[in-house]
Write a protein that holds these residues in place. Structure first.
Motif, PDB file in Angstrom:
ATOM      1  N   ARG A  25       4.284  -3.212 -12.780  1.00  0.00           N
ATOM      2  CA  ARG A  25       3.089  -4.048 -12.751  1.00  0.00           C
ATOM      3  C   ARG A  25       3.455  -5.516 -12.947  1.00  0.00           C
ATOM      4  NH1 ARG A  25       0.390  -1.316 -16.435  1.00  0.00           N
ATOM      5  NH2 ARG A  25      -0.062   0.283 -14.907  1.00  0.00           N
ATOM      6  N   LYS A  26       4.360  -5.792 -13.889  1.00  0.00           N
ATOM      7  CA  LYS A  26       4.800  -7.172 -14.132  1.00  0.00           C
ATOM      8  C   LYS A  26       5.506  -7.742 -12.911  1.00  0.00           C
ATOM      9  CE  LYS A  26       7.621 -10.092 -17.167  1.00  0.00           C
ATOM     10  NZ  LYS A  26       7.869 -11.023 -16.106  1.00  0.00           N
ATOM     11  N   GLU A  27       6.379  -6.960 -12.287  1.00  0.00           N
ATOM     12  CA  GLU A  27       7.074  -7.421 -11.081  1.00  0.00           C
ATOM     13  C   GLU A  27       6.083  -7.717  -9.959  1.00  0.00           C
ATOM     14  OE1 GLU A  27      10.045  -4.465 -10.194  1.00  0.00           O
ATOM     15  OE2 GLU A  27      11.252  -5.007 -11.947  1.00  0.00           O
ATOM     16  N   SER A 117      -0.829   2.284  -3.717  1.00  0.00           N
ATOM     17  CA  SER A 117      -1.845   1.503  -4.431  1.00  0.00           C
ATOM     18  C   SER A 117      -1.255   0.225  -5.016  1.00  0.00           C
ATOM     19  CB  SER A 117      -2.465   2.329  -5.556  1.00  0.00           C
ATOM     20  OG  SER A 117      -3.157   3.428  -5.042  1.00  0.00           O
ATOM     21  N   GLU A 118      -0.050   0.325  -5.555  1.00  0.00           N
ATOM     22  CA  GLU A 118       0.600  -0.855  -6.131  1.00  0.00           C
ATOM     23  C   GLU A 118       0.965  -1.868  -5.044  1.00  0.00           C
ATOM     24  OE1 GLU A 118       2.611   1.408  -9.978  1.00  0.00           O
ATOM     25  OE2 GLU A 118       3.625   1.451  -8.037  1.00  0.00           O
ATOM     26  N   ILE A 119       1.425  -1.369  -3.910  1.00  0.00           N
ATOM     27  CA  ILE A 119       1.754  -2.251  -2.786  1.00  0.00           C
ATOM     28  C   ILE A 119       0.480  -2.909  -2.262  1.00  0.00           C
ATOM     29  CG2 ILE A 119       2.648  -2.342  -0.420  1.00  0.00           C
ATOM     30  CD1 ILE A 119       4.481   0.076  -1.278  1.00  0.00           C
ATOM     31  N   ASN A 120      -0.576  -2.112  -2.110  1.00  0.00           N
ATOM     32  CA  ASN A 120      -1.847  -2.645  -1.606  1.00  0.00           C
ATOM     33  C   ASN A 120      -2.459  -3.668  -2.555  1.00  0.00           C
ATOM     34  OD1 ASN A 120      -1.891  -1.308   0.852  1.00  0.00           O
ATOM     35  ND2 ASN A 120      -2.856   0.500  -0.025  1.00  0.00           N
ATOM     36  N   TYR A 121      -2.267  -3.481  -3.845  1.00  0.00           N
ATOM     37  CA  TYR A 121      -2.768  -4.461  -4.818  1.00  0.00           C
ATOM     38  C   TYR A 121      -2.159  -5.830  -4.540  1.00  0.00           C
ATOM     39  CZ  TYR A 121      -3.808  -6.838  -9.186  1.00  0.00           C
ATOM     40  OH  TYR A 121      -4.240  -7.758 -10.108  1.00  0.00           O
ATOM     41  N   GLU A 122      -0.846  -5.856  -4.336  1.00  0.00           N
ATOM     42  CA  GLU A 122      -0.178  -7.125  -4.034  1.00  0.00           C
ATOM     43  C   GLU A 122      -0.675  -7.700  -2.711  1.00  0.00           C
ATOM     44  OE1 GLU A 122       4.267  -9.034  -3.283  1.00  0.00           O
ATOM     45  OE2 GLU A 122       4.120  -7.149  -4.388  1.00  0.00           O
ATOM     46  N   LYS A 123      -0.802  -6.846  -1.689  1.00  0.00           N
ATOM     47  CA  LYS A 123      -1.280  -7.327  -0.383  1.00  0.00           C
ATOM     48  C   LYS A 123      -2.676  -7.932  -0.489  1.00  0.00           C
ATOM     49  CE  LYS A 123      -0.957  -3.929   2.547  1.00  0.00           C
ATOM     50  NZ  LYS A 123      -0.642  -2.935   3.581  1.00  0.00           N
ATOM     51  N   GLU A 124      -3.580  -7.248  -1.179  1.00  0.00           N
ATOM     52  CA  GLU A 124      -4.953  -7.754  -1.290  1.00  0.00           C
ATOM     53  C   GLU A 124      -5.011  -9.064  -2.057  1.00  0.00           C
ATOM     54  OE1 GLU A 124      -7.572  -6.645   0.430  1.00  0.00           O
ATOM     55  OE2 GLU A 124      -6.115  -5.253   1.310  1.00  0.00           O
ATOM     56  N   ALA A 125      -4.197  -9.188  -3.100  1.00  0.00           N
ATOM     57  CA  ALA A 125      -4.158 -10.447  -3.855  1.00  0.00           C
ATOM     58  C   ALA A 125      -3.649 -11.582  -2.972  1.00  0.00           C
ATOM     59  CB  ALA A 125      -3.275 -10.278  -5.089  1.00  0.00           C
TER      60      ALA A 125
END
Length: 138
Positions: A25-27, A117-125
């Protein structure tokens, strides 16, 4: 009798150590913040990289398929005992599909392999960051 089957989007994270989840999450947050002052072209390039990033599901499926193929080939060409490997890989893949855990998961997570989900979180941000840049609300 109820089966305790976790939600698809959370099952891997539920079977990952708290420390590893926090590090990933931090990365991810560090990745996002490193694009704060970047151009929309640079942000788009990162989004395109993320579209190509393999998530843990894809990596596990590929790994299991390779092991099944190897076990099958060795079973037909060397000794029938090699078919056991295919069965074990299939069992682990089934366990992962239902529960979200199999032996490679902790190793892959420690190596930083993310869920979709973690990858998509970064993409959406990053997409939101691009929208804000285009609107001039940075």
């Amino acid at each position: 009798m109820t089966l305790n089957i976790p939600a698809t989007t959370k099952r891997v994270e539920l079977h990952t150590s708290k420390c590893t989840n926090q590090r990933i999450r931090k990365e991810t947050l560090d990745n996002i913040s490193s694009y704060t002052n970047k151009s929309n072209e640079e942000i788009l390039a990162r989004i395109n990289e993320l579209n190509k990033e393999w998530d843990i599901e894809r990596l596990l499926e590929t790994n299991a398929a390779a092991v099944v193929i190897l076990g099958t080939v060795l079973g037909f060409t060397v000794n029938k005992k090699w078919f056991v490997i295919s069965g074990i890989a299939g069992g682990f893949l089934l366990q992962h599909a239902i529960k979200g855990w199999c032996p490679p998961v902790p190793i892959l997570r420690r190596l930083g392999v993310r869920t979709s989900s973690e990858i998509n979180y970064e993409k959406e941000a990053l997409k939101e960051m691009r929208r804000n840049n285009a609107e001039g609300t940075v």
